[in-house]
Write a protein that holds these residues in place. Structure first.
Motif, PDB file in Angstrom:
ATOM      1  N   GLU A 148       0.832  -1.211   0.000  1.00  0.00           N
ATOM      2  CA  GLU A 148       0.000   0.000   0.000  1.00  0.00           C
ATOM      3  C   GLU A 148       0.864   1.258   0.000  1.00  0.00           C
ATOM      4  O   GLU A 148       0.566   2.228  -0.720  1.00  0.00           O
ATOM      5  N   ALA A 161       0.875   3.968  -2.992  1.00  0.00           N
ATOM      6  CA  ALA A 161       0.585   5.372  -2.696  1.00  0.00           C
ATOM      7  C   ALA A 161       1.708   6.267  -3.206  1.00  0.00           C
ATOM      8  O   ALA A 161       1.460   7.356  -3.759  1.00  0.00           O
ATOM      9  N   VAL A 214      -3.163   5.065  -5.144  1.00  0.00           N
ATOM     10  CA  VAL A 214      -4.146   4.867  -4.076  1.00  0.00           C
ATOM     11  C   VAL A 214      -5.042   6.106  -3.989  1.00  0.00           C
ATOM     12  O   VAL A 214      -4.521   7.208  -3.840  1.00  0.00           O
ATOM     13  N   PRO A 215      -6.382   5.923  -4.142  1.00  0.00           N
ATOM     14  CA  PRO A 215      -7.086   4.654  -4.324  1.00  0.00           C
ATOM     15  C   PRO A 215      -6.761   4.032  -5.685  1.00  0.00           C
ATOM     16  O   PRO A 215      -6.383   4.720  -6.611  1.00  0.00           O
TER      17      PRO A 215
END
Length: 267
Positions: free
Chosen positions: A255, A259, A264-265
């Motif tokens: 994640e 990012a 992200v998203p």
């Protein structure tokens, strides 16, 4: 501790290669295999990996058997292999070494990156011609992204600290159970996530793998597509076994990487 060699169910299968077996020292972890450990014997010692010859799982030990002769100093030498209707066994070189440190201040990082770069430069062995990398295909949102993961580079596809061994004269990659043929940036990309999980910032992890030619030459769009697919895969793995802390840690690292790349998203 030395285990009783008579407990090896495939003892007679490997006897022509080992001679009399004096002792067995099982490995702390065996991964996909049914047995892994050092066998002290008349003709050895050998690090023996063995699997029951049944179902799809034995495909991994067969891939390792086929690919290892092409890896030279990048992996432990395969001295022999044996099989019958019940078992498949590999007799590998015993390598003395230690697990590398992936932390930000580790002196091991240069050797790790150099090894990943060397793996990416191995001429694609004939057995790997049909091993097209497809495990991330179902995690893309557009079919054309799948082609970004294709290529003619040999991939280890499971590089982590426990599959590497630092020894006196260098570093080697272990556990070649799922090598594939794909885009060369994939092994460095997976290393990025491992480095983040070990405390690196995403930018710092990417700066390390810039030492790999396949990463430097990669299309950023392909890396982004892989990062998104890898994040979806990690989400699914945690959903299947949320109690596994290691899976959650890898999801958190992925994640952070996604990012950093502005994904992200997820798109």
């Amino acid at each position: 501790m030395t285990d009783d060699p008579t407990t090896l169910p495939f003892r007679e299968l490997i006897r022509p290669y080992t001679g009399d077996i004096a002792g067995v020292r099982p490995a702390e972890t065996v991964g996909w295999t049914d047995f892994a450990g050092v066998v002290t014997c008349e003709k050895g010692p050998f690090f023996v990996k063995a699997m029951r010859n049944e179902g799809w799982r034995c495909a991994s030990i067969n891939r390792e058997r086929l690919i290892t002769p092409f890896l030279a100093s990048l992996a432990p030498t395969l001295h022999w292999d044996a099989g019958d209707d019940a078992w498949i066994a590999l007799g590998l070189e015993v390598v003395d070494g230690r697990t590398p440190d992936f932390g930000p201040d580790s002196p091991d990082l240069s050797a790790v990156v150099e090894l990943v770069d060397k793996i990416g430069q191995v001429p694609l062995p004939e057995p790997a011609l049909t091993w097209t990398e497809t495990r991330w295909d179902r995690f893309v949102t557009r079919e054309s992204a799948r082609e970004l993961f294709r290529g003619d580079t040999l991939l280890h596809a499971d590089l982590n600290p426990y599959n590497l061994l630092i020894e006196a004269n260098g570093i080697r990659a272990l556990d070649w159970g799922w090598p594939t043929r794909g885009a060369g940036f994939i092994d460095p990309a997976m290393l990025v996530v491992q480095l983040i999980a070990s405390g690196h910032t995403p930018a710092g992890a990417e700066s390390w793998v810039n030492g790999c030619a396949a990463w430097r030459d990669a299309d950023p769009e392909a890396i982004d597509a892989f990062a998104a697919a890898y994040l979806r895969m990690r989400h699914e793995m945690v959903e299947r076994k949320p109690e596994m802390a290691a899976r959650q840690a890898m999801l958190t690292a992925t994640e952070a990487w996604a990012a950093h790349r502005g994904l992200v998203p997820l798109p």
